[in-house]
Motif scaffolding. Sequence first.
Motif, PDB file in Angstrom:
ATOM      1  N   ASP A  14       0.806  -1.222   0.000  1.00 10.58           N
ATOM      2  CA  ASP A  14       0.000   0.000   0.000  1.00 10.58           C
ATOM      3  C   ASP A  14       0.841   1.276   0.000  1.00 10.58           C
ATOM      4  OD1 ASP A  14       0.949   0.343   2.609  1.00 10.58           O
ATOM      5  OD2 ASP A  14      -0.982  -0.069   3.553  1.00 10.58           O
ATOM      6  N   GLY A  15       2.136   1.136  -0.182  1.00  7.87           N
ATOM      7  CA  GLY A  15       3.021   2.297  -0.210  1.00  7.87           C
ATOM      8  C   GLY A  15       3.602   2.661   1.134  1.00  7.87           C
ATOM      9  N   THR A  16       3.071   2.067   2.209  1.00  6.91           N
ATOM     10  CA  THR A  16       3.574   2.364   3.555  1.00  6.91           C
ATOM     11  C   THR A  16       4.062   1.119   4.289  1.00  6.91           C
ATOM     12  OG1 THR A  16       1.426   2.057   4.657  1.00  6.91           O
ATOM     13  CG2 THR A  16       1.915   4.258   3.776  1.00  6.91           C
ATOM     14  N   ASN A  17       3.867  -0.047   3.701  1.00 12.52           N
ATOM     15  CA  ASN A  17       4.135  -1.286   4.438  1.00 12.52           C
ATOM     16  C   ASN A  17       5.295  -2.115   3.880  1.00 12.52           C
ATOM     17  OD1 ASN A  17       2.721  -1.996   2.125  1.00 12.52           O
ATOM     18  ND2 ASN A  17       1.365  -3.444   3.153  1.00 12.52           N
ATOM     19  N   GLY A  18       6.175  -1.510   3.102  1.00 13.00           N
ATOM     20  CA  GLY A  18       7.301  -2.242   2.531  1.00 13.00           C
ATOM     21  C   GLY A  18       8.191  -2.882   3.579  1.00 13.00           C
ATOM     22  N   GLU A  19       8.494  -2.143   4.628  1.00 13.03           N
ATOM     23  CA  GLU A  19       9.348  -2.676   5.698  1.00 13.03           C
ATOM     24  C   GLU A  19       8.675  -3.844   6.417  1.00 13.03           C
ATOM     25  OE1 GLU A  19      11.320  -0.940   9.732  1.00 13.03           O
ATOM     26  OE2 GLU A  19      11.449   0.327   7.930  1.00 13.03           O
ATOM     27  N   HIS A  20       7.383  -3.756   6.611  1.00  8.43           N
ATOM     28  CA  HIS A  20       6.644  -4.851   7.239  1.00  8.43           C
ATOM     29  C   HIS A  20       6.626  -6.084   6.333  1.00  8.43           C
ATOM     30  CE1 HIS A  20       3.585  -7.054   9.428  1.00  8.43           C
ATOM     31  NE2 HIS A  20       2.935  -7.195   8.280  1.00  8.43           N
ATOM     32  N   ILE A  21       6.408  -5.873   5.039  1.00  9.65           N
ATOM     33  CA  ILE A  21       6.348  -7.000   4.103  1.00  9.65           C
ATOM     34  C   ILE A  21       7.675  -7.746   4.089  1.00  9.65           C
ATOM     35  CG2 ILE A  21       6.211  -7.625   1.655  1.00  9.65           C
ATOM     36  CD1 ILE A  21       4.118  -5.337   1.372  1.00  9.65           C
ATOM     37  N   GLY A  23      10.497  -8.619   5.943  1.00  7.45           N
ATOM     38  CA  GLY A  23      11.110  -8.700   7.259  1.00  7.45           C
ATOM     39  C   GLY A  23      10.182  -9.238   8.319  1.00  7.45           C
ATOM     40  N   THR A  24       8.916  -8.872   8.254  1.00 12.69           N
ATOM     41  CA  THR A  24       7.943  -9.374   9.227  1.00 12.69           C
ATOM     42  C   THR A  24       6.978 -10.338   8.557  1.00 12.69           C
ATOM     43  OG1 THR A  24       8.089  -7.337  10.513  1.00 12.69           O
ATOM     44  CG2 THR A  24       6.166  -8.719  10.898  1.00 12.69           C
ATOM     45  N   TRP A  25       6.288  -9.868   7.517  1.00  9.41           N
ATOM     46  CA  TRP A  25       5.337 -10.732   6.816  1.00  9.41           C
ATOM     47  C   TRP A  25       6.070 -11.887   6.143  1.00  9.41           C
ATOM     48  CZ3 TRP A  25       4.517 -11.781   1.515  1.00  9.41           C
ATOM     49  CH2 TRP A  25       3.349 -12.503   1.243  1.00  9.41           C
ATOM     50  N   CYS A  26       7.208 -11.608   5.531  1.00  8.39           N
ATOM     51  CA  CYS A  26       7.999 -12.642   4.864  1.00  8.39           C
ATOM     52  C   CYS A  26       9.463 -12.464   5.243  1.00  8.39           C
ATOM     53  CB  CYS A  26       7.829 -12.552   3.343  1.00  8.39           C
ATOM     54  SG  CYS A  26       8.687 -13.864   2.458  1.00  8.39           S
ATOM     55  N   THR A  27       9.972 -13.365   6.048  1.00  7.73           N
ATOM     56  CA  THR A  27      11.344 -13.257   6.528  1.00  7.73           C
ATOM     57  C   THR A  27      12.364 -13.778   5.529  1.00  7.73           C
ATOM     58  OG1 THR A  27      11.158 -15.385   7.654  1.00  7.73           O
ATOM     59  CG2 THR A  27      10.620 -13.408   8.936  1.00  7.73           C
ATOM     60  N   GLY A  28      11.916 -14.341   4.414  1.00  7.99           N
ATOM     61  CA  GLY A  28      12.831 -14.859   3.394  1.00  7.99           C
ATOM     62  C   GLY A  28      13.239 -13.828   2.361  1.00  7.99           C
ATOM     63  N   ILE A  29      12.808 -12.576   2.538  1.00  2.58           N
ATOM     64  CA  ILE A  29      13.190 -11.508   1.621  1.00  2.58           C
ATOM     65  C   ILE A  29      13.693 -10.319   2.423  1.00  2.58           C
ATOM     66  CG2 ILE A  29      11.583 -12.242  -0.193  1.00  2.58           C
ATOM     67  CD1 ILE A  29       9.660 -10.018   0.694  1.00  2.58           C
ATOM     68  N   SER A  30      14.470  -9.463   1.775  1.00  2.00           N
ATOM     69  CA  SER A  30      14.941  -8.258   2.448  1.00  2.00           C
ATOM     70  C   SER A  30      14.599  -7.035   1.602  1.00  2.00           C
ATOM     71  CB  SER A  30      16.448  -8.319   2.715  1.00  2.00           C
ATOM     72  OG  SER A  30      17.156  -8.414   1.496  1.00  2.00           O
ATOM     73  N   LEU A  31      14.291  -5.944   2.268  1.00  2.00           N
ATOM     74  CA  LEU A  31      13.916  -4.713   1.594  1.00  2.00           C
ATOM     75  C   LEU A  31      15.152  -4.057   0.982  1.00  2.00           C
ATOM     76  CD1 LEU A  31      11.545  -2.779   1.022  1.00  2.00           C
ATOM     77  CD2 LEU A  31      12.152  -1.588   3.124  1.00  2.00           C
ATOM     78  N   VAL A  32      15.069  -3.713  -0.297  1.00  2.00           N
ATOM     79  CA  VAL A  32      16.138  -2.996  -0.985  1.00  2.00           C
ATOM     80  C   VAL A  32      15.797  -1.516  -1.037  1.00  2.00           C
ATOM     81  CG1 VAL A  32      17.368  -2.724  -3.180  1.00  2.00           C
ATOM     82  CG2 VAL A  32      16.778  -5.022  -2.354  1.00  2.00           C
ATOM     83  N   SER A  33      14.558  -1.193  -1.456  1.00  2.51           N
ATOM     84  CA  SER A  33      14.119   0.198  -1.494  1.00  2.51           C
ATOM     85  C   SER A  33      12.601   0.259  -1.438  1.00  2.51           C
ATOM     86  CB  SER A  33      14.628   0.913  -2.745  1.00  2.51           C
ATOM     87  OG  SER A  33      14.051   0.350  -3.910  1.00  2.51           O
ATOM     88  N   ASP A  34      12.102   1.409  -1.005  1.00  4.51           N
ATOM     89  CA  ASP A  34      10.659   1.626  -0.918  1.00  4.51           C
ATOM     90  C   ASP A  34      10.398   3.107  -1.126  1.00  4.51           C
ATOM     91  OD1 ASP A  34       7.970   1.792  -0.360  1.00  4.51           O
ATOM     92  OD2 ASP A  34       8.091   0.806   1.580  1.00  4.51           O
ATOM     93  N   THR A  35       9.827   3.450  -2.278  1.00  2.00           N
ATOM     94  CA  THR A  35       9.580   4.858  -2.610  1.00  2.00           C
ATOM     95  C   THR A  35       8.173   5.309  -2.255  1.00  2.00           C
ATOM     96  OG1 THR A  35       8.779   4.379  -4.838  1.00  2.00           O
ATOM     97  CG2 THR A  35      11.162   4.680  -4.571  1.00  2.00           C
ATOM     98  N   GLY A  36       7.332   4.375  -1.836  1.00  2.00           N
ATOM     99  CA  GLY A  36       5.933   4.697  -1.588  1.00  2.00           C
ATOM    100  C   GLY A  36       5.055   4.381  -2.785  1.00  2.00           C
ATOM    101  N   THR A  37       5.672   4.220  -3.949  1.00  2.00           N
ATOM    102  CA  THR A  37       4.941   3.791  -5.148  1.00  2.00           C
ATOM    103  C   THR A  37       5.540   2.520  -5.730  1.00  2.00           C
ATOM    104  OG1 THR A  37       6.277   5.206  -6.576  1.00  2.00           O
ATOM    105  CG2 THR A  37       4.193   6.112  -5.790  1.00  2.00           C
TER     106      THR A  37
END
Length: 84
Positions: A14-21, A23-37
Motif C-alpha cells: 500500500d506504499g507504507t508497508n514495505g518494511e513490514h512486508i 522482514g515481518t510478513w515474509c522473513t525470506g526476503i529483504s527490503l532494498v528500497s521503498d519509494t511509496g509507489t
Amino acid sequence: MPKIIQPWYSIQYDGTNGEHIAGTWCTGISLVSDTGTEMVFADVDNGTHHTVNLNEWLVAYNAIDINPTIFTTAAYTARYVELP
C-alpha cells in the motif's frame, strides 16, 4: 468427497508497508528500497531483486517463502478467493 485447500498468505503493498512486508510478513526476503509507489525486495538466498508496484499483491505459501509471487489486483482477484 471433501474439498481441501493448502493455505496461502497474501498482502497488498500500500506504499507504507514495505518494511513490514520484507522482514515481518515474509522473513525470506529483504527490503532494498521503498519509494511509496514501488518496493524492491531481494531474495535472501540469491539476492535476486523483485519490484512490487503500489497496490500489487504478494502471495506466499509461508512466512519464509524466498520467492513470493507478485500479482496485479486484477490477476489476484481472478485467481484467489480470500477466506475469513
